[in-house]
Scaffold this motif. Sequence first.
Motif, PDB file in Angstrom:
ATOM      1  N   GLU A 508       0.485  80.138  61.539  1.00 48.44           N
ATOM      2  CA  GLU A 508       0.512  79.624  62.909  1.00 48.44           C
ATOM      3  C   GLU A 508       0.588  78.097  62.907  1.00 48.44           C
ATOM      4  OE1 GLU A 508      -0.892  77.888  66.495  1.00 48.44           O
ATOM      5  OE2 GLU A 508      -2.103  77.932  64.655  1.00 48.44           O
ATOM      6  N   ARG A 509      -0.148  77.457  62.004  1.00 47.33           N
ATOM      7  CA  ARG A 509      -0.100  75.995  61.933  1.00 47.33           C
ATOM      8  C   ARG A 509       1.285  75.521  61.518  1.00 47.33           C
ATOM      9  NH1 ARG A 509      -5.416  76.496  59.677  1.00 47.33           N
ATOM     10  NH2 ARG A 509      -4.525  76.429  57.569  1.00 47.33           N
ATOM     11  N   TYR A 515       7.635  73.739  65.445  1.00 49.08           N
ATOM     12  CA  TYR A 515       8.042  73.704  66.854  1.00 49.08           C
ATOM     13  C   TYR A 515       7.821  72.319  67.443  1.00 49.08           C
ATOM     14  CZ  TYR A 515       7.682  74.291  71.897  1.00 49.08           C
ATOM     15  OH  TYR A 515       7.820  74.129  73.240  1.00 49.08           O
ATOM     16  N   ALA A 516       6.673  71.706  67.127  1.00 51.77           N
ATOM     17  CA  ALA A 516       6.389  70.375  67.663  1.00 51.77           C
ATOM     18  C   ALA A 516       7.411  69.358  67.174  1.00 51.77           C
ATOM     19  CB  ALA A 516       4.971  69.949  67.261  1.00 51.77           C
ATOM     20  N   MET A 517       7.772  69.465  65.895  1.00 50.29           N
ATOM     21  CA  MET A 517       8.751  68.513  65.366  1.00 50.29           C
ATOM     22  C   MET A 517      10.114  68.735  66.003  1.00 50.29           C
ATOM     23  SD  MET A 517       9.737  67.716  61.420  1.00 50.29           S
ATOM     24  CE  MET A 517      10.800  66.321  61.028  1.00 50.29           C
ATOM     25  N   SER A 518      10.542  69.992  66.130  1.00 52.45           N
ATOM     26  CA  SER A 518      11.837  70.282  66.752  1.00 52.45           C
ATOM     27  C   SER A 518      11.866  69.792  68.191  1.00 52.45           C
ATOM     28  CB  SER A 518      12.116  71.787  66.696  1.00 52.45           C
ATOM     29  OG  SER A 518      12.113  72.259  65.372  1.00 52.45           O
ATOM     30  N   LYS A 539       3.245  63.274  57.872  1.00 54.19           N
ATOM     31  CA  LYS A 539       1.914  62.764  57.551  1.00 54.19           C
ATOM     32  C   LYS A 539       0.834  63.713  58.054  1.00 54.19           C
ATOM     33  CE  LYS A 539      -1.184  59.577  56.455  1.00 54.19           C
ATOM     34  NZ  LYS A 539      -1.465  59.184  55.052  1.00 54.19           N
ATOM     35  N   GLU A 540       0.999  64.247  59.266  1.00 51.86           N
ATOM     36  CA  GLU A 540      -0.024  65.130  59.839  1.00 51.86           C
ATOM     37  C   GLU A 540      -0.075  66.473  59.130  1.00 51.86           C
ATOM     38  OE1 GLU A 540       0.893  65.441  63.944  1.00 51.86           O
ATOM     39  OE2 GLU A 540       0.259  63.395  64.445  1.00 51.86           O
ATOM     40  N   VAL A 541       1.076  67.016  58.737  1.00 49.08           N
ATOM     41  CA  VAL A 541       1.114  68.374  58.189  1.00 49.08           C
ATOM     42  C   VAL A 541       0.823  68.381  56.693  1.00 49.08           C
ATOM     43  CG1 VAL A 541       2.578  70.387  57.819  1.00 49.08           C
ATOM     44  CG2 VAL A 541       2.704  69.131  59.984  1.00 49.08           C
ATOM     45  N   PHE A 542       1.399  67.447  55.952  1.00 51.66           N
ATOM     46  CA  PHE A 542       1.317  67.501  54.490  1.00 51.66           C
ATOM     47  C   PHE A 542       0.376  66.456  53.908  1.00 51.66           C
ATOM     48  CE2 PHE A 542       5.528  68.939  55.771  1.00 51.66           C
ATOM     49  CZ  PHE A 542       5.578  70.184  55.179  1.00 51.66           C
ATOM     50  N   ASP A 616      -0.976  63.478  45.819  1.00 50.32           N
ATOM     51  CA  ASP A 616      -1.811  63.503  44.615  1.00 50.32           C
ATOM     52  C   ASP A 616      -1.413  64.647  43.695  1.00 50.32           C
ATOM     53  OD1 ASP A 616      -3.202  61.328  45.587  1.00 50.32           O
ATOM     54  OD2 ASP A 616      -4.719  62.570  46.593  1.00 50.32           O
ATOM     55  N   GLU A 617      -1.013  65.809  44.264  1.00 50.55           N
ATOM     56  CA  GLU A 617      -0.597  66.973  43.498  1.00 50.55           C
ATOM     57  C   GLU A 617       0.728  67.494  44.035  1.00 50.55           C
ATOM     58  OE1 GLU A 617      -3.559  69.950  43.579  1.00 50.55           O
ATOM     59  OE2 GLU A 617      -5.022  68.831  42.368  1.00 50.55           O
ATOM     60  N   PRO A 618       1.533  68.139  43.182  1.00 51.48           N
ATOM     61  CA  PRO A 618       2.799  68.702  43.665  1.00 51.48           C
ATOM     62  C   PRO A 618       2.553  69.761  44.736  1.00 51.48           C
ATOM     63  CG  PRO A 618       2.759  68.622  41.266  1.00 51.48           C
ATOM     64  CD  PRO A 618       1.367  68.303  41.716  1.00 51.48           C
ATOM     65  N   LEU A 619       3.497  69.901  45.640  1.00 45.95           N
ATOM     66  CA  LEU A 619       3.387  70.869  46.722  1.00 45.95           C
ATOM     67  C   LEU A 619       3.567  72.289  46.201  1.00 45.95           C
ATOM     68  CD1 LEU A 619       5.397  69.113  49.569  1.00 45.95           C
ATOM     69  CD2 LEU A 619       2.933  69.442  49.468  1.00 45.95           C
ATOM     70  N   ALA A 620       2.853  73.234  46.800  1.00 42.69           N
ATOM     71  CA  ALA A 620       3.022  74.654  46.493  1.00 42.69           C
ATOM     72  C   ALA A 620       4.345  75.140  47.085  1.00 42.69           C
ATOM     73  CB  ALA A 620       1.848  75.450  47.063  1.00 42.69           C
ATOM     74  N   PRO A 621       4.827  76.321  46.664  1.00 40.86           N
ATOM     75  CA  PRO A 621       6.139  76.798  47.145  1.00 40.86           C
ATOM     76  C   PRO A 621       6.249  76.871  48.653  1.00 40.86           C
ATOM     77  CG  PRO A 621       5.391  78.121  45.284  1.00 40.86           C
ATOM     78  CD  PRO A 621       4.257  77.222  45.644  1.00 40.86           C
ATOM     79  N   GLU A 622       5.226  77.442  49.314  1.00 39.27           N
ATOM     80  CA  GLU A 622       5.333  77.614  50.759  1.00 39.27           C
ATOM     81  C   GLU A 622       5.361  76.276  51.496  1.00 39.27           C
ATOM     82  OE1 GLU A 622       5.978  80.286  53.859  1.00 39.27           O
ATOM     83  OE2 GLU A 622       5.821  80.631  51.700  1.00 39.27           O
ATOM     84  N   PRO A 623       4.433  75.340  51.223  1.00 42.58           N
ATOM     85  CA  PRO A 623       4.546  74.029  51.876  1.00 42.58           C
ATOM     86  C   PRO A 623       5.832  73.289  51.517  1.00 42.58           C
ATOM     87  CG  PRO A 623       2.348  74.328  50.973  1.00 42.58           C
ATOM     88  CD  PRO A 623       3.178  75.458  50.464  1.00 42.58           C
TER      89      PRO A 623
END
Length: 896
Positions: A508-509, A515-518, A539-542, A616-623
Amino acid sequence: MNGQRPDPDQLLARVQAEETRAQQGKLKIFFGAAAGVGKTYTMLEAARAQQAAGVRVLVGYVELHGRQETEALLDGLEQLPLRQMAYQDRSFKEFDLEQALALHPELILVDEFAHTNAPGSRHPKRWQDIEELLQAGINVYTTVNVQHLESLNDVVAQITGVVVRETIPDTLFALADEVELVDLPPDNLLQRLKDGKIYLPAQAQNALTNFFRKGNLIALRELALRRTAERVEAQMQDYRRDNAITQTWPAGEKILVCVGPSPLSARLIRTTCRMASRLPADWIAVYVETPQSANLPAPDRQRVTQNLRLAEQLGAQTMTLTGQKISEELLLYARRTNASKIVIGKPAGSSRWKELLFGSLVDDLVRSSGEIDLYVINGDTSTEREAIPTPKAAPIDWAAYGWSVLVVAGCTAVARLIFPYFDAANLVMLYLLGVVGVASRFGRGASILASVLSVIAFDFFCVPPYYSFAVADTQYLVTFGVLLVVALVISRLTVRTRQQAEAARQRERRTASLYAMSRDLASARGREDLVAITLRQIKEVFGGDPVILLPDAQGSLTAASTLSQPDHNEIGVAQWVLDRGAMAGQGTNTLPGAKGLYLPLQVSQKTLGVVGIFMDEPLAPEPLHLLETFVSQTAIALERDQLANQAQQAQVQVQTEQLRNTLLSSVSHDLRTPLAVITGASSSLLATEPTTSSRYELLETIYEESDHLNRLVRNLLDMTRLEGGTIILNREWQPLEEVIGAALSRLEKSLHQHILTTQLPPDLPLVCIDSLLITQVLINLLENALKYTPAQSAIEISALFDHNAITVTLQDNGPGLIAGHEEQIFEKFYRAQPAGLATGVGLGLTICRAIIEAHGGKIWAENNVLGGARFCFTLPITEPPPLPQAEEAIPRDTPL
């Protein structure tokens, strides 16, 4: 078919779409790879069969191309008279849409789906005519070739080298009620072309050397077959979905490969790629994210990303699923996509007792795969086994276990207080309540501990003999067992519900942030606002520090707006991403030592810039996939902003050009009258006997300069007329010798200081041209040569007939053209300015190009090898000149 019900929302949507389509006519497309495969012939045969069945058939438009066997099928079919359309002194025969709507037949035949209508028609495209017929409830048969599909336009151009201008939207092709493929092997099609059954002999020979090469036909045939197969596949998927069929139908091969964080998954992916290429088949790389894998260490998460990237590079689709059990999610997705094969890795190093206790992925898939083939691939090699790092044990949450002990102790205290008032069996509910609380708050391990401690505490404090683990009544053993099992089940279900709720919150987030970005990007205007919105959302999401780098005029990257200024090395990584259009940096296989991760802002095979983020760390697949979506949305918004700016600039340029043309036209008209008076008066005075030589020279100067100014004004007026489309060609069959002679006679006085030669073959054919305009072309070219060549230099005019066109060449031995400006000299107001030479306003050559292109020819300039310039233009001859009509013989007995 099983008992599963279809999705009611999807079923409702399809029912509504079918109801809408039921009120419209049915569209049937006869689809082929190229012209001549027999689409029109097959369409007419189908129409005759419909007429025999009692359907009223009307032939709205059929392109026969002179084929007698096709024309014979029109016998007995009602034909709609074509509509005559006039445009630029030419007559066109077009489909009469208004008359067809008035007649309203049950079935109408309209050939050439992608045809462009003549100007003045009701719609610019024929497919728009067909849409109106369908909306009126009329069934339509039509034909189209694969090269006319909009989505395949660039592919066909790359294969054949021919850009097809007439296309139809793919949505119309997808919405057709029926598509019939009309196929013909390339060798048979080429034979038909050579036999003259497709084009006339002259056109056929030209087609054989260009579009109708065998390799082109093979490629187009493959495109047509694939496009038809994709349509059939979509129809089958719709049927399976509507009827809730989960059983796999092996009508086509599709392979699923299950990947994970293991380095052995890379070998699994390569093996699946080889399998897919041998079959051939589509394949999908699937990663199932379970609650256990949600807490993977950073190296394992990065390895999952690398494996999915590898699969994409090898041509696979990638999908990340979320669920409790890998086997269940994998089989559910396989049946939903109609996959026929599943590929997994052979488990290595797992103990037998662990498989018996917790289950095995291979065993679960073997038992539940049913009709799906399962391939277990050995990914265990010595080199790869050494590369597998030893997984680090997750840190123990001692606080959770401490809270588990405290909760059980609290339940025991309450149980001792109410013990005199309740039976022992009722006290079990207190412990189950405590287990639920621990499971919902502290997870699986603490809930298992609470379940075990609850049984022990219940036995020790609530079962006689008290304060002892001995059991007087053996029936309590059943109570202990049921309590333990129920506690474990409840704890497991509670933990699963908690994990599912957390996964739903994360989805949901992500959806809300996207949606907010679009929404923000859609409402923003200007590059600065778009960049600011993107940086804020990332910045807010990641988290981390994002940066957007855009190229300047020299192609070097600069930070458009940034929260973190990258250093020189990071700029180099970003420049590599811009040049290659691929992701690089932290957590990737390309330049992994970089501090940030860089993704290209890519749209339509063009990279607009680079987005970087420092984590600081690499992003996971989903993010990471979500970040790619953010970047894609930003790229589309930046492209939209660029296109809007370009459209605005183009509109300003058009308005400026219209204003300039209006001014030039008005000035030209206003100047021509006094110039004509001055020129006429000076010529009249020159015709009389002058009193003195000085007066004669002055009059001659007035005449020459006024005539020069008159030509300049005429050029301005001609240019405005040509651009406005007000000049209409008055074509007539003319001998080229007369046109050249007329131009030379106009400039006879100016040419006496140069050496003029003409080389015209005696067998030049007649050419259909506007003689006045072509004479103007020759005059402008001669004046240009006179202007830029010294006196007594040679000027030569020659002509040559070859390949259905006459090429006229005018060359001189003057200083020649400026290197690299051969095309630029035909632009408006361009003037070459060698020292000491006079110049005009730079419209003469522009007018020449406009006139020649209006005749369907081509004009160009080049330097001679031995010095001087050469101007060439072609005049096409598309048809032979008409033969002179023989005079009718006069009977001898007719009185004169």
